[in-house]
Scaffold this motif. Sequence first.
Motif, PDB file in Angstrom:
ATOM      1  N   PRO A 522       0.816  -1.222   0.000  1.00  0.00           N
ATOM      2  CA  PRO A 522       0.000   0.000   0.000  1.00  0.00           C
ATOM      3  C   PRO A 522       0.849   1.272   0.000  1.00  0.00           C
ATOM      4  CG  PRO A 522      -0.342  -1.302   2.011  1.00  0.00           C
ATOM      5  CD  PRO A 522       0.517  -2.112   1.126  1.00  0.00           C
ATOM      6  N   LEU A 523       2.123   1.198   0.468  1.00  0.00           N
ATOM      7  CA  LEU A 523       2.912   2.433   0.542  1.00  0.00           C
ATOM      8  C   LEU A 523       3.606   2.767  -0.787  1.00  0.00           C
ATOM      9  CD1 LEU A 523       4.438   1.905   4.080  1.00  0.00           C
ATOM     10  CD2 LEU A 523       2.466   3.261   3.463  1.00  0.00           C
ATOM     11  N   GLY A 524       3.581   1.830  -1.718  1.00  0.00           N
ATOM     12  CA  GLY A 524       4.052   2.121  -3.067  1.00  0.00           C
ATOM     13  C   GLY A 524       5.540   2.423  -3.183  1.00  0.00           C
ATOM     14  N   ILE A 525       5.916   2.896  -4.385  1.00  0.00           N
ATOM     15  CA  ILE A 525       7.315   3.283  -4.630  1.00  0.00           C
ATOM     16  C   ILE A 525       7.308   4.703  -5.194  1.00  0.00           C
ATOM     17  CG2 ILE A 525       8.203   0.973  -5.085  1.00  0.00           C
ATOM     18  CD1 ILE A 525       7.861   1.538  -8.078  1.00  0.00           C
ATOM     19  N   PRO A 526       8.438   5.405  -5.115  1.00  0.00           N
ATOM     20  CA  PRO A 526       8.462   6.776  -5.634  1.00  0.00           C
ATOM     21  C   PRO A 526       8.064   6.801  -7.114  1.00  0.00           C
ATOM     22  CG  PRO A 526      10.433   6.340  -4.376  1.00  0.00           C
ATOM     23  CD  PRO A 526       9.708   5.039  -4.488  1.00  0.00           C
ATOM     24  N   HIS A 527       7.336   7.860  -7.463  1.00  0.00           N
ATOM     25  CA  HIS A 527       6.790   7.946  -8.819  1.00  0.00           C
ATOM     26  C   HIS A 527       7.894   7.928  -9.871  1.00  0.00           C
ATOM     27  CE1 HIS A 527       4.999   9.965 -12.307  1.00  0.00           C
ATOM     28  NE2 HIS A 527       3.929   9.302 -11.944  1.00  0.00           N
ATOM     29  N   SER A1284       5.941  -6.713  13.777  1.00  0.00           N
ATOM     30  CA  SER A1284       5.011  -6.723  12.647  1.00  0.00           C
ATOM     31  C   SER A1284       4.319  -5.371  12.534  1.00  0.00           C
ATOM     32  CB  SER A1284       3.966  -7.814  12.858  1.00  0.00           C
ATOM     33  OG  SER A1284       2.871  -7.558  12.023  1.00  0.00           O
ATOM     34  N   ASP A1285       4.401  -4.758  11.345  1.00  0.00           N
ATOM     35  CA  ASP A1285       3.793  -3.438  11.185  1.00  0.00           C
ATOM     36  C   ASP A1285       2.270  -3.480  11.322  1.00  0.00           C
ATOM     37  OD1 ASP A1285       6.215  -2.335  10.867  1.00  0.00           O
ATOM     38  OD2 ASP A1285       6.173  -2.227   8.678  1.00  0.00           O
ATOM     39  N   GLN A1286       1.664  -4.554  10.782  1.00  0.00           N
ATOM     40  CA  GLN A1286       0.194  -4.665  10.903  1.00  0.00           C
ATOM     41  C   GLN A1286      -0.197  -4.678  12.372  1.00  0.00           C
ATOM     42  OE1 GLN A1286       1.319  -5.887   8.022  1.00  0.00           O
ATOM     43  NE2 GLN A1286      -0.205  -4.666   6.947  1.00  0.00           N
ATOM     44  N   LEU A1287       0.573  -5.429  13.139  1.00  0.00           N
ATOM     45  CA  LEU A1287       0.253  -5.546  14.561  1.00  0.00           C
ATOM     46  C   LEU A1287       0.500  -4.210  15.260  1.00  0.00           C
ATOM     47  CD1 LEU A1287      -0.738  -7.350  16.730  1.00  0.00           C
ATOM     48  CD2 LEU A1287       1.521  -8.239  17.093  1.00  0.00           C
ATOM     49  N   ARG A1288       1.525  -3.508  14.835  1.00  0.00           N
ATOM     50  CA  ARG A1288       1.784  -2.202  15.458  1.00  0.00           C
ATOM     51  C   ARG A1288       0.606  -1.278  15.204  1.00  0.00           C
ATOM     52  NH1 ARG A1288       7.821  -0.598  13.584  1.00  0.00           N
ATOM     53  NH2 ARG A1288       7.575   1.172  14.981  1.00  0.00           N
ATOM     54  N   PRO A1337       5.733   5.121   7.214  1.00  0.00           N
ATOM     55  CA  PRO A1337       4.907   6.312   7.457  1.00  0.00           C
ATOM     56  C   PRO A1337       3.511   6.003   7.973  1.00  0.00           C
ATOM     57  CG  PRO A1337       5.584   6.166   5.149  1.00  0.00           C
ATOM     58  CD  PRO A1337       6.249   5.061   5.855  1.00  0.00           C
ATOM     59  N   ASP A1338       2.919   4.863   7.589  1.00  0.00           N
ATOM     60  CA  ASP A1338       1.549   4.626   8.065  1.00  0.00           C
ATOM     61  C   ASP A1338       1.536   4.399   9.579  1.00  0.00           C
ATOM     62  OD1 ASP A1338       2.943   2.319   7.606  1.00  0.00           O
ATOM     63  OD2 ASP A1338       1.249   1.156   6.858  1.00  0.00           O
ATOM     64  N   VAL A1339       2.602   3.781  10.089  1.00  0.00           N
ATOM     65  CA  VAL A1339       2.665   3.560  11.554  1.00  0.00           C
ATOM     66  C   VAL A1339       2.861   4.895  12.252  1.00  0.00           C
ATOM     67  CG1 VAL A1339       3.921   2.407  13.399  1.00  0.00           C
ATOM     68  CG2 VAL A1339       3.586   1.234  11.234  1.00  0.00           C
ATOM     69  N   THR A1340       3.760   5.727  11.701  1.00  0.00           N
ATOM     70  CA  THR A1340       3.987   7.041  12.323  1.00  0.00           C
ATOM     71  C   THR A1340       2.700   7.857  12.300  1.00  0.00           C
ATOM     72  OG1 THR A1340       6.210   6.918  11.422  1.00  0.00           O
ATOM     73  CG2 THR A1340       5.528   9.032  12.300  1.00  0.00           C
ATOM     74  N   ALA A1341       1.989   7.790  11.172  1.00  0.00           N
ATOM     75  CA  ALA A1341       0.748   8.568  11.065  1.00  0.00           C
ATOM     76  C   ALA A1341      -0.250   8.134  12.133  1.00  0.00           C
ATOM     77  CB  ALA A1341       0.152   8.386   9.672  1.00  0.00           C
ATOM     78  N   LYS A1342      -0.354   6.820  12.325  1.00  0.00           N
ATOM     79  CA  LYS A1342      -1.282   6.313  13.346  1.00  0.00           C
ATOM     80  C   LYS A1342      -0.827   6.773  14.736  1.00  0.00           C
ATOM     81  CE  LYS A1342      -4.775   4.222  14.538  1.00  0.00           C
ATOM     82  NZ  LYS A1342      -6.037   4.606  13.972  1.00  0.00           N
ATOM     83  N   GLU A1389       5.414   9.145  -3.063  1.00  0.00           N
ATOM     84  CA  GLU A1389       5.348  10.501  -2.482  1.00  0.00           C
ATOM     85  C   GLU A1389       4.083  10.709  -1.667  1.00  0.00           C
ATOM     86  OE1 GLU A1389       8.087  10.690  -5.919  1.00  0.00           O
ATOM     87  OE2 GLU A1389       6.203   9.692  -5.496  1.00  0.00           O
ATOM     88  N   SER A1390       3.011  10.015  -2.052  1.00  0.00           N
ATOM     89  CA  SER A1390       1.757  10.249  -1.317  1.00  0.00           C
ATOM     90  C   SER A1390       1.875   9.803   0.141  1.00  0.00           C
ATOM     91  CB  SER A1390       0.606   9.509  -1.991  1.00  0.00           C
ATOM     92  OG  SER A1390       0.882   8.135  -2.008  1.00  0.00           O
ATOM     93  N   THR A1391       2.832   8.909   0.443  1.00  0.00           N
ATOM     94  CA  THR A1391       2.950   8.492   1.856  1.00  0.00           C
ATOM     95  C   THR A1391       3.480   9.627   2.707  1.00  0.00           C
ATOM     96  OG1 THR A1391       5.164   7.646   1.444  1.00  0.00           O
ATOM     97  CG2 THR A1391       3.361   6.086   1.300  1.00  0.00           C
ATOM     98  N   SER A1392       4.358  10.483   2.097  1.00  0.00           N
ATOM     99  CA  SER A1392       4.832  11.595   2.918  1.00  0.00           C
ATOM    100  C   SER A1392       3.691  12.594   3.103  1.00  0.00           C
ATOM    101  CB  SER A1392       6.057  12.247   2.313  1.00  0.00           C
ATOM    102  OG  SER A1392       5.675  13.025   1.219  1.00  0.00           O
ATOM    103  N   THR A1393       2.816  12.699   2.092  1.00  0.00           N
ATOM    104  CA  THR A1393       1.609  13.523   2.273  1.00  0.00           C
ATOM    105  C   THR A1393       0.818  12.991   3.458  1.00  0.00           C
ATOM    106  OG1 THR A1393       1.506  13.735  -0.130  1.00  0.00           O
ATOM    107  CG2 THR A1393      -0.456  14.380   1.099  1.00  0.00           C
ATOM    108  N   MET A1394       0.660  11.659   3.504  1.00  0.00           N
ATOM    109  CA  MET A1394      -0.107  11.045   4.603  1.00  0.00           C
ATOM    110  C   MET A1394       0.526  11.395   5.947  1.00  0.00           C
ATOM    111  SD  MET A1394      -0.730   6.984   5.267  1.00  0.00           S
ATOM    112  CE  MET A1394       0.953   6.465   5.097  1.00  0.00           C
ATOM    113  N   GLU A1395       1.858  11.254   6.007  1.00  0.00           N
ATOM    114  CA  GLU A1395       2.525  11.479   7.295  1.00  0.00           C
ATOM    115  C   GLU A1395       2.436  12.954   7.702  1.00  0.00           C
ATOM    116  OE1 GLU A1395       6.827  10.542   9.383  1.00  0.00           O
ATOM    117  OE2 GLU A1395       6.436   9.747   7.398  1.00  0.00           O
TER     118      GLU A1395
END
Length: 2047
Positions: A522-527, A1284-1288, A1337-1342, A1389-1395
């Motif tokens: 889901p976090l993808g790769i740089p465009h 585990s990131d999912q568990l985090r 970034p998704d863990v940091t965002a959470k 790049e959208s993950t840094s937007t998320m964070e």
Amino acid sequence: MELAHSLLLNEEEYKQLGEYQKAEFIFEWLQFLERLLPVTSRADIKENQKKLVEQLTSLLNNSPGPPTRRLVAKNLAVLYSTGDTFSVYQTIEKCNELIRSKDDSPSYLPTKLAAVVCLGYLYKKLGRILGNSFTDTVGNVLKAMKNAESQGRYEIMLSLQNILKGLGAAAIPCHRDIYKAARSCLTDRSMAVRCAAAKCLLELQNEAVFMWSTDLDSVVTLCFKSFEGSNYDVHLAVSKLLGTVLARALTSKQTTVPTKHNSRRISLEEVMELLGTGFLRGSSGFLRASGDMLKGTSSVSRDIRVGVTQAYVVFASTLGGHWLERNFSAFLSHILDLVSQSHPKAIQNQMDAIGCRCCVSFILRATVGGLLGEKAQITAAKEICQAIWKLKKVVDASMSDSNLETRISTTEVTASQHVLVCALQELGSLIHGLGTTAAPLLQDSSTGVLDAVVSVILHPSTAVRLTAAWCLRCIAIALPSYVSLLLNRCIERLSALKSSPEAVTGFSFAIAALLGAVKHCPLGIPHGKGKVIMTVAEDLLCSASQNSRLSLQRTQAGWLLIAALMTLGPAVVQYHLPRILMLWKCVFPSSPKDLETEKTRGDSFTWQVTLEGRAGALCAIKSFVSHCAGLLTDEVVQRLLPPLPSAVGLLTQLSSISKSYGNSLKTSSTVYRHKLYELLAVLPPKIYEGSFHAVLKELVVDLTIPDSQIDASTFLLPPLCHEDDLLLLGPLLQESDHQFIEEQLLLGNSVAGGSLEYDPYSIYEKPAKRDSVPKPLPPTLSVISAATALFGVIFCHITETQRLQVLEQLLNSIKQTKGSRQQIVQLNVVSAFSTSLKHLANCKGSLSPEEVRRSALTLILGALESNNPLLRCAAAECWARLAQVVSDSAFTAGLAQVSFDKLKSARDVVSRTGHSLALGCLYRYLGGISSTQHLNACVGILYTLSQDSTSPDVQAWALHSLSLIVDLAGPLYHVHVEPTLSLVLMLLLTVPPTYTEVHQSLGRCLNALITTLGPELQGSSATVSALRTSCLLGCAVMQDNPDCLVQAQAISCLQQLHMFAPRHVNLSSLVSCLCVNLCSSYLLLRRAVVACLRQLVQREAAEVSEYAVALVKESREDFASDINIREIGLEGALLGLLDKELDQRLCQDIKDTLSHMLTSMAVEKLSFWLKLCKDVLAASADFNTVASIDTTQEEETTKVDDASILTSESDERFHPFSNPRWSTRVFAAECVCKIISQCEKAGSAHFDITLAHERKQRDLRDDFLVLHLADLIRMAFMAATDHSDQLRLSGLQTLQIVVRKFAAVPEPEFPGHLILEQYQANVGAALRPAFAPETPPDVTAKACQVCSAWIASGVVSDLNDLRRVHQLLVSSLVKVQAGKEAQSQQYNESTSTMEILAVLKAWAEVYIVAVEKQKNQSATLNHSLKTANSTEESCRDVTSSASGLADLVQADLGTLSKLWLAALQDFALLILPSEYASQLPAEGGAFYTAETIDNARPHYYNSWALILYATALWLTSTGFIVADPDEGVNNLSRPVTPTTMCQDSSSRPSVKSPEDVNTDRFHLILGISVEFLCSPRSDVAMENIIACLRALQTLFDVPWPRSKIGGDQELAVELLNVLHRLILTRESPDIQLAALEVVRLILFAAQEHVKEKRRSAEVDDGAAEKETLPEFGEGKDTGGLVPGKSLVFATLELCVCILVRQLPQLNPKLTCSPAVQSGKHLLLSEDGSRLVSAALLILSDVPAVCSPEGSVSVLPTILYLITGVLKETAVKEQDGQLPLPVAASLQALKGLLSSPMARAEKSRTAWTDLLRSALVTVLDCWDQADGLLQELDEVSLLTAITVFIMSTSPEVTTIECLQKRCIEKFKVTLESKDPLVQYKCYQLLHSIFQHPNKAVSYPYIHSLASSIVGKLQETEKSKPGNAAELQVVQEGIKVVTALTAAAEEEHRAHLVTCLLPILISFLLDENALGSATNTAKNLHEFALQNLMQIGPQYSSVFKKLMASSPTMKARLESAVKGNQESIKVKTAKLAKNPGKSSSIQLKTNFL
């Protein structure tokens, strides 16, 4: 059937029944008996035993059916074990006699078999009690076996198993004999006998030592022999035997072996060697290898290999996970050795190699993946890695060595390839399963996982390179943080090693595989990666021709990369599309002429390169069409078109090219065909219409003259058959745990299945559902499947004449071929035609004329009678689809008639099975041929066929077909239900258990019948209950069947019955059956069990759970060891199963079941559920070393301790869950969240610790969530700090929920503190790792959300403690400020937007809370200043925390505000409609890039609302006064963000003034809000709407924005309309209240605007005459309001909407209707009251916005509404409180009446008239309500009248008629009996009497004063008895005192003389004072006080009175004297605590 329910058989009834009913009756009785015997008392049994034994043994002679004989045997055994045993020997003797009988007729067989079964059960139950009789019995049984047929051998084996079980070690004398017999049965020709023999031997080896010592070799060889030619069930049974025996041999302590045998222990190597022999050499024994074997021609039969593979797994599973951990390296090296070069014979050709690799992979997956926990799996992965390094070294050595033995070493290289493939596949699967928990493994440099895999990419073998690439893909999906790293590494290596062919292909495979992985991350790769890869691909294609050694590899690599790039989707591909289309155009010749000239040039090599390149291009375009359908615009399609004709042209030339250049082009041309067919099949057919003819020609050739002689039916046909029909074809086509290897057996010997090396282009595709790796077929086969698919598409689009020609051509080609070749052609043709019928049906096409139909019929008929059952199955489906497409009833009837005729005449099995299935299929597509005649004929024929006991196949197919008809014929079938049911029952009771396929079809029939009956099964009529009993009986028979799939059918039948007639299904026995089969080795049975449980727990979770536990406690038999219901309940067992299970569908069902159980039981069994979740989560805590907790800062030491306390809890006790997988732990964390939400629904005690403790003391069984808070925090902590990131993420989510729900819970032991305070350290420790730099970034965002929730919750008041968490947010903010340039190039790049947005949102939440706290504080502060100083401490404390929080934010507020504004600006751009896309900035926004705009949007939608609110708060806190000083030079409307910083000054607009900047910001906030509120989607979160409304409130709280909206009427009206719509569409009271608050502020802004205009006009025209003043306000000088343009109109609309919704009676249209006129008052809810009050207050402000004329037009409406609300809500309340709406309407009335418009000259007269009318309305309302007087509240109405009198100008109320009515009302009220009403009435009169205008007050004084005085005089006699009456008297005296003050001189004396006696009568003397009541004392004090005041005021009157009445004087004096002291005390008290009365006194004094 009820008559069968008795202890003894009811023989009278029995004799009256028919043949089949007898069997049913007996079975029902035996079933009842089985349930009855265990619960009957011994005495009763002994009494009836003799008779019972007689009845049961007599049944043996009645040739009982298989289920019956088993029940007879069980009942006899139970009867003897509970009753007396003395006649048991006679019974045994009788059975032996029956077995010895010489009668061999088939009719006598059931009796013999029954005797055999009976013996088995008797010995099993009674065991050693039976003494030595067993030797004779066993001898007798074995003797009988010599000439028994297969059923007999089957039953004898099972009986011997039971005898062995019962006797245990006592049976040793017979072991050898039994062993001999079982050996012969193990290779029996009947598969069922083999299974039974395997079970018997499995029982035997428990006690027979020789089996796993001296005879071990022969047992192993025997098992190998048994595998030959066996089926799935035999594989399972024999592999279980083999695995168990070998495991036993390894672990046993061989003490019992006699000394003369060698008593050494057997080693692991030897055991493995034994198994390996079978795998590699088959059953030919060790020494006497057959001649074939020596010549190297025969290979091991697949059956043996698959069986041995399963035995390996059983062996490892039996020894268990711990054993495997300890011996893993030995095990691994042996398993990998199976495919290594030391056994070249096993892998002599590719097919064998693929088969062996498949088996090895299966062994590794089942053991490593299934038995090991995560920790052990990581160790295993390291071992595998070591193995890869070793092999790598071997390869390197042989590649570099230029010695003479090179030839030998190249064979080594090719041989090592298979080992590498297996090792890499397992490594990939392992890491894929571990997910992010594998992070430590990859970080461990000593292992070097990545280096190992990358190094193997250069291996000479393609298969290894591909598998290494696939392994990288698995790593990338498991650890998304590695995707970019690996891509970079591979691209870099590819560029560096461009000249090595292996490197070019290897790294291009790797890059393609990684690109395929991106869509799973889901976090993808740089465009930008897309661009890099595109460049590399182009470079490869352009340089291909430079070096002939590399041209093939480079061409393939270039197109592979482009094809893989397509999987990144339209967002990436659209940027590269023009270049791709250019390449596509260049790869084909542009005209037919060029194609011709091309043919004449080149050699076979250049042609090979050309074909590879073109196949690659076709593949790339296919990938484009599949993955980027969104980009397929007409324009793009036009550009795709030109090369297609030449691609087809080349296809037609292929055969001639191949002829010219020989065989070397064969593979390339096949691949080219395949890729072209695949592309054409996904393109819209219209595009290549012109090429139809050419393509069809080629397709026909491919189908009818295939290259391969391989029977591809197992690939082509299953997708064309209906999945239900595939069940007929045996277990191989059904899903099972072993399908991965069993598939090989389906494929025939010529093909082993797919493998990656057959088609490298599949590397970027997702593998099929069950495969872990894609398995493309060999090109020769895949061409055929592509051809059949494309034929289906094209056939639909050609003309009828063409169709006819094609079909005839196909038919001819079938006729012309012979033998096996004919079968293959027929198979291909039928598949192709079936596909075309499917397409025709989908596009609603038809199949006419007659000739086409006839040809089609001939084609299908041929297949219906084919010897291949799969083809018959597909043909039946095709037959039905033909009828569907033609859709003509006559044609369909004709088809059915063909089958009828065939079935009547044909005697062979093939045509009977084919046509019977065809009849059933016809129903499938025609929804029931609605003629009863036809149905009767079908059913009749199928009945006959299903009783054909000579052929089980015919029975099975006919019954299956019958089940389809039952299912699909609908209500027409009802007449047949009873006969069908009795047929099914009869067959169930008589068909031998070995014919499992018949039983499975019977199960499907029963299921269909139950569905047809449906809810009717609940009925109570005799016929229904008979049907129901039959259904239950059928289920019982099936439950007893030994075949697992039949048991699965039984369970699903019972599930259906439970759905339709729940009361009639015995839940406890069903649950016990489910629990026993929960861990079955059959996947389909486990699925059925869990599906049934899932249904049961939706209704009766608690019962199911209790039954399961009770069953385990009762049952003496061992339960499956895997499942531990006794300790952890069914719930725990299911969780354990979820952890071990790999089947996705089953896992989902288990989760659903657990969720249902949790929903219904979590609150009752709270501790149990929490403990379960905790056990699952804690099982991994040891794995979680708390390394992530930072120990460097000194202040942190305490926290570290806390954290370590959490993880290092003593782990001595055995965990019920050992090392659960991360997915199970994630599910457990989700369960914790669900438990919290269930508790929330259950009540407040779960979140209130004092209440919880109280209730717990009252009832110990009660349990509350708040008591488990420590556990909740601990679980959240463990999850949040896992690898585990999912568990985090789940852990942080849980933590957030816990913080939110428990934030306000106080700590009872430390008042003023909150319960969560003690967990600060844990929360901090859980959050800190999430902010580490390497965290995704998704863990940091959470974690940011949790931080803001924690800070905002207010739990921590100490700033130093808060700083820890605050510091984390500050560090994130620093990261945000660094901007785009500093982003890591790891994710999209959208993950840094998320964070970034998560950080900004978290800060916004904290800031909002800080501001709210400050507001509350100032309120409390003001309040506390009013009260005494005692609370100073706490007050100081609160302020410090709030201002502290504000200070914390203040430091960063400057930065934050800029970032917030930038984010809002981005959001505003992103929500523009798509037609404005061209106006968006080309480089993207502040926080998003232009390319990732679509991915960024959702993140903005997630966080804008809070950011908007925070920005509004910040702007209003500065009052919109300051523009930032440091922005002087820059563009002010857009804050400084990384994007604007780089612009040079020339591009900047001119500097804006602060006013403009503010205006821009104001419109930004307003614009976003209005856009959102205009159309919030239905799924929008409530919080967003509320935040948006709060932002608007905040905005209009300060003057500057108010002036903007006040001055812009259009804007204000639009905003009001938007709010009106919001109120209409959202029911939530919070939203409506917030919206009303915004409306109030808008109106206030408009008022300010009007006032300002009036003021300035007055100032300007100061000297001018007043008449010429322009009119300000709405309505100007006409009074007209224009809907849509008028602010007033919009406001009124909105308020009416709110009022009418809450009080429908206000709607005049409704009021006339009878429904509302009941006159009953509706009580409003609390929210309703608040809404009504808010609306009323807004209404009263409306006139202020109008001009005088305008005010006149709105006044009637407003008055109507206010008086209406008053009338509807003025109801008496019990506590005498004023209801909120009433208070509001009175307040609104007062505001309205005192409006300046009432006195303005232009509107005065109109207002006066209207106000009089309103007063009349209020008075009328009183009169109307006389009938309902009990409800109406007089006080409210009186108050309203008083408001009119006091607030309007006198002319309104002083008209005589009105005044009279008002006075009348006061008179009536004064007479009220209710002291409260009197009191209020006095209060109101008090104010009226003091009205400054005499004209108003005098009439009231005249009319009412005398009655007041009179009432007071009465109280002299009857003193007030209670506080309420006392209040009345006091108020009355105050009124008279006030009157006295107001009266003229001449009347004053009179009043004083009336008043004084009353007061003096209240005084008490000293003696009375002591004993007086409180009321009397208070009255005394009050009177005294008043006298003290009055005396000096009117001294003359006072003295006169005293002189005239000595008694009075005496009384007064004694009171004054005696009470001097106490008065002092009392007055001091009164001064301190001013009560109600004194405050009113103050008022009176002011008046």
